[in-house]
Design a protein around this motif. Structure first.
Motif, PDB file in Angstrom:
ATOM      1  N   LYS A 146       0.827  -1.214   0.000  1.00  0.00           N
ATOM      2  CA  LYS A 146       0.000   0.000   0.000  1.00  0.00           C
ATOM      3  C   LYS A 146       0.859   1.260   0.000  1.00  0.00           C
ATOM      4  CE  LYS A 146      -4.235  -1.708   2.200  1.00  0.00           C
ATOM      5  NZ  LYS A 146      -5.077  -1.663   3.435  1.00  0.00           N
ATOM      6  N   ASN A 147       2.069   1.138   0.483  1.00  0.00           N
ATOM      7  CA  ASN A 147       2.971   2.283   0.549  1.00  0.00           C
ATOM      8  C   ASN A 147       4.031   2.253  -0.559  1.00  0.00           C
ATOM      9  OD1 ASN A 147       2.530   4.003   3.232  1.00  0.00           O
ATOM     10  ND2 ASN A 147       2.015   1.864   3.666  1.00  0.00           N
ATOM     11  N   GLY A 148       3.759   1.452  -1.578  1.00  0.00           N
ATOM     12  CA  GLY A 148       4.614   1.443  -2.752  1.00  0.00           C
ATOM     13  C   GLY A 148       5.939   0.736  -2.578  1.00  0.00           C
ATOM     14  N   VAL A 149       6.056  -0.115  -1.576  1.00  0.00           N
ATOM     15  CA  VAL A 149       7.311  -0.826  -1.314  1.00  0.00           C
ATOM     16  C   VAL A 149       7.232  -2.207  -1.964  1.00  0.00           C
ATOM     17  CG1 VAL A 149       8.900  -1.685   0.440  1.00  0.00           C
ATOM     18  CG2 VAL A 149       7.566   0.396   0.874  1.00  0.00           C
ATOM     19  N   THR A 150       8.235  -2.538  -2.756  1.00  0.00           N
ATOM     20  CA  THR A 150       8.267  -3.842  -3.423  1.00  0.00           C
ATOM     21  C   THR A 150       9.508  -4.616  -2.997  1.00  0.00           C
ATOM     22  OG1 THR A 150       9.412  -2.860  -5.328  1.00  0.00           O
ATOM     23  CG2 THR A 150       7.003  -3.008  -5.431  1.00  0.00           C
ATOM     24  N   PRO A 151       9.451  -5.944  -3.015  1.00  0.00           N
ATOM     25  CA  PRO A 151      10.605  -6.758  -2.598  1.00  0.00           C
ATOM     26  C   PRO A 151      11.793  -6.581  -3.540  1.00  0.00           C
ATOM     27  CG  PRO A 151       8.580  -8.059  -2.635  1.00  0.00           C
ATOM     28  CD  PRO A 151       8.272  -6.775  -3.327  1.00  0.00           C
ATOM     29  N   ALA A 152      12.980  -6.775  -2.986  1.00  0.00           N
ATOM     30  CA  ALA A 152      14.211  -6.695  -3.776  1.00  0.00           C
ATOM     31  C   ALA A 152      14.635  -8.062  -4.284  1.00  0.00           C
ATOM     32  CB  ALA A 152      15.327  -6.099  -2.919  1.00  0.00           C
ATOM     33  N   ALA A 153      13.844  -9.083  -3.973  1.00  0.00           N
ATOM     34  CA  ALA A 153      14.098 -10.447  -4.433  1.00  0.00           C
ATOM     35  C   ALA A 153      12.755 -11.085  -4.775  1.00  0.00           C
ATOM     36  CB  ALA A 153      14.810 -11.256  -3.342  1.00  0.00           C
ATOM     37  N   ASP A 154      12.793 -12.311  -5.247  1.00  0.00           N
ATOM     38  CA  ASP A 154      11.562 -13.080  -5.455  1.00  0.00           C
ATOM     39  C   ASP A 154      11.094 -13.544  -4.083  1.00  0.00           C
ATOM     40  OD1 ASP A 154       9.508 -14.775  -6.125  1.00  0.00           O
ATOM     41  OD2 ASP A 154      10.759 -16.206  -7.214  1.00  0.00           O
ATOM     42  N   ARG A 155      10.190 -12.795  -3.489  1.00  0.00           N
ATOM     43  CA  ARG A 155       9.712 -13.092  -2.125  1.00  0.00           C
ATOM     44  C   ARG A 155       8.476 -13.985  -2.204  1.00  0.00           C
ATOM     45  NH1 ARG A 155       5.620 -10.850   1.042  1.00  0.00           N
ATOM     46  NH2 ARG A 155       5.918 -11.181   3.305  1.00  0.00           N
ATOM     47  N   ARG A 156       8.520 -15.099  -1.474  1.00  0.00           N
ATOM     48  CA  ARG A 156       7.392 -16.045  -1.478  1.00  0.00           C
ATOM     49  C   ARG A 156       6.941 -16.312  -0.051  1.00  0.00           C
ATOM     50  NH1 ARG A 156       9.071 -20.461  -6.186  1.00  0.00           N
ATOM     51  NH2 ARG A 156       9.970 -18.909  -7.642  1.00  0.00           N
ATOM     52  N   GLU A 157       5.685 -16.063   0.194  1.00  0.00           N
ATOM     53  CA  GLU A 157       5.115 -16.298   1.523  1.00  0.00           C
ATOM     54  C   GLU A 157       4.744 -17.770   1.690  1.00  0.00           C
ATOM     55  OE1 GLU A 157       1.812 -13.721   2.196  1.00  0.00           O
ATOM     56  OE2 GLU A 157       3.041 -11.890   2.248  1.00  0.00           O
ATOM     57  N   VAL A 158       5.033 -18.284   2.889  1.00  0.00           N
ATOM     58  CA  VAL A 158       4.621 -19.636   3.257  1.00  0.00           C
ATOM     59  C   VAL A 158       3.811 -19.490   4.535  1.00  0.00           C
ATOM     60  CG1 VAL A 158       5.358 -21.992   3.732  1.00  0.00           C
ATOM     61  CG2 VAL A 158       6.760 -20.529   2.263  1.00  0.00           C
ATOM     62  N   PRO A 159       2.503 -19.251   4.396  1.00  0.00           N
ATOM     63  CA  PRO A 159       1.663 -18.929   5.554  1.00  0.00           C
ATOM     64  C   PRO A 159       1.253 -20.170   6.341  1.00  0.00           C
ATOM     65  CG  PRO A 159       0.357 -18.832   3.549  1.00  0.00           C
ATOM     66  CD  PRO A 159       1.754 -19.156   3.127  1.00  0.00           C
ATOM     67  N   ILE A 160       2.084 -20.554   7.295  1.00  0.00           N
ATOM     68  CA  ILE A 160       1.806 -21.761   8.074  1.00  0.00           C
ATOM     69  C   ILE A 160       2.522 -21.685   9.415  1.00  0.00           C
ATOM     70  CG2 ILE A 160       3.764 -23.065   7.144  1.00  0.00           C
ATOM     71  CD1 ILE A 160       1.899 -25.551   7.118  1.00  0.00           C
ATOM     72  N   ASP A 161       1.937 -22.303  10.407  1.00  0.00           N
ATOM     73  CA  ASP A 161       2.545 -22.401  11.729  1.00  0.00           C
ATOM     74  C   ASP A 161       3.682 -23.429  11.674  1.00  0.00           C
ATOM     75  OD1 ASP A 161       2.923 -23.339  14.558  1.00  0.00           O
ATOM     76  OD2 ASP A 161       1.234 -22.005  14.938  1.00  0.00           O
ATOM     77  N   LEU A 162       4.797 -23.118  12.311  1.00  0.00           N
ATOM     78  CA  LEU A 162       5.945 -24.026  12.289  1.00  0.00           C
ATOM     79  C   LEU A 162       5.679 -25.330  13.028  1.00  0.00           C
ATOM     80  CD1 LEU A 162       8.857 -21.484  12.753  1.00  0.00           C
ATOM     81  CD2 LEU A 162       8.471 -22.946  10.758  1.00  0.00           C
ATOM     82  N   ARG A 163       4.583 -25.400  13.777  1.00  0.00           N
ATOM     83  CA  ARG A 163       4.218 -26.651  14.445  1.00  0.00           C
ATOM     84  C   ARG A 163       3.431 -27.566  13.513  1.00  0.00           C
ATOM     85  NH1 ARG A 163       1.746 -23.309  19.412  1.00  0.00           N
ATOM     86  NH2 ARG A 163       1.057 -22.175  17.557  1.00  0.00           N
TER      87      ARG A 163
END
Length: 310
Positions: A146-163
């Motif tokens: 929303k503030n115009g900030v973009t990743p400097a790499a290929d950023r991939r989210e892994v939305p999961i609990d480590l448990r």
């Protein structure tokens, strides 16, 4: 209190600690001689709505205000800020060294409000995987976008609990177990019981090709007497300053006395590891704070462990 299946967003439970850490990075960034620069930290703190006490950490005059109430607590607050800068710098250097050696696959475990995918100078072809609670990842990426900030790499989210089955989710996101990887476990182990810590490192090892690297912040040891003293100190200061404490961080931490020594565990499970005590690292980079009550207790300070997969 923690449970085996608890969850959170950026405003609750463990999620709020990410706001505290980001606030410390923001304060360091605004110093005339910053050890690290995180131009997105303040933005992530002020939009989180995690509570007045965390936003108050952004106040450059906070140490002076606390010092007028309790000099020891003021030293602790100053130490906390300084420690976060030193910790961030250490692990930034770890990643810079990894990519300089050709590693192009990065995994940040329990990434919270970590902004390295956005602020570090990643070589072309680098993929950064961030694993954390779905709502925490969504807050960060949405706020920055929303503030115009973009990743400097290929950023991939892994939305999961480590448990949960995070290795499966990571591979489903495109992770390649055959490629060398640089892993980071920063600000994580204290929120895991001892057996979960061992299981996490076992899973990381199973996914790590020869030549992979890992960097870890260990969980420091504080006795119950010291923890209670810290609670009372901070409550007294918060009451005087009119700051509502919505979360007791000590209640979020697992104080397992039989927790494995990370460097020893890694050395015994297919890695070559070395450890640097945080107290020594703070002195090395000129960010040690005199007057910290636990200064003589080496176990009260985390270790920064780095290791390479054999």
């Amino acid at each position: 209190m923690r449970t085996h299946d608890d969850t959170w967003d950026i405003r609750t439970s463990v999620g709020t600690t990410a706001v505290m850490v980001a606030a410390a990075r923001a304060v360091e960034t605004d110093r005339p001689d910053p050890l690290i620069r995180d131009p997105y930290a303040k933005l992530l703190v002020t939009n989180a709505g995690a509570g007045v006490i965390w936003e108050a950490m952004l106040d450059q005059s906070m140490v002076a205000k606390v010092e007028a109430i309790d000099t020891d607590t003021a030293a602790i607050v100053q130490h906390m800020r300084s420690y976060q800068a030193v910790r961030t710098n250490f692990f930034d250097t770890f990643f810079n060294n990894a990519v300089a050696d050709g590693v192009r696959q990065i995994v940040i475990l329990a990434s919270g409000l970590d902004s390295r995918a956005y602020r570090l100078d990643w070589p072309v072809g680098t993929t950064v995987y961030e694993i954390d609670q779905p709502k925490v990842l969504a807050y960060k990426s949405t706020t920055l976008a929303k503030n115009g900030v973009t990743p400097a790499a290929d950023r991939r989210e892994v939305p999961i609990d480590l448990r949960q089955d995070w290795p499966g989710a990571l591979c489903a996101a495109g992770f390649d177990p055959a490629a060398r990887t640089a892993w980071l476990a920063e600000g994580l182990l204290m929120y895991l019981p001892a057996d979960a810590q061992d299981r996490l490192f076992t899973q990381v090892g199973e996914l790590s090709a020869t030549g992979s690297r890992i960097a870890v912040e260990t969980s420091p040891l504080h006795g119950e007497e010291r923890r209670q003293e810290m609670r009372e100190r901070f409550k007294r200061v918060a009451d005087v300053l009119g700051l509502e404490q919505t979360v007791d961080v000590q209640e979020l931490i697992y104080h397992d006395q039989d927790r494995a020594v990370v460097a020893d565990w890694l050395n015994g499970h297919g890695w070559r590891a070395a450890a640097q005590n945080a107290r020594d690292e703070m002195r090395r980079v000129g960010r040690w704070i005199d007057g910290v009550p636990m200064a003589d207790d080496k176990e009260a300070f985390a270790e920064f462990v780095t290791a390479e997969r054999l």
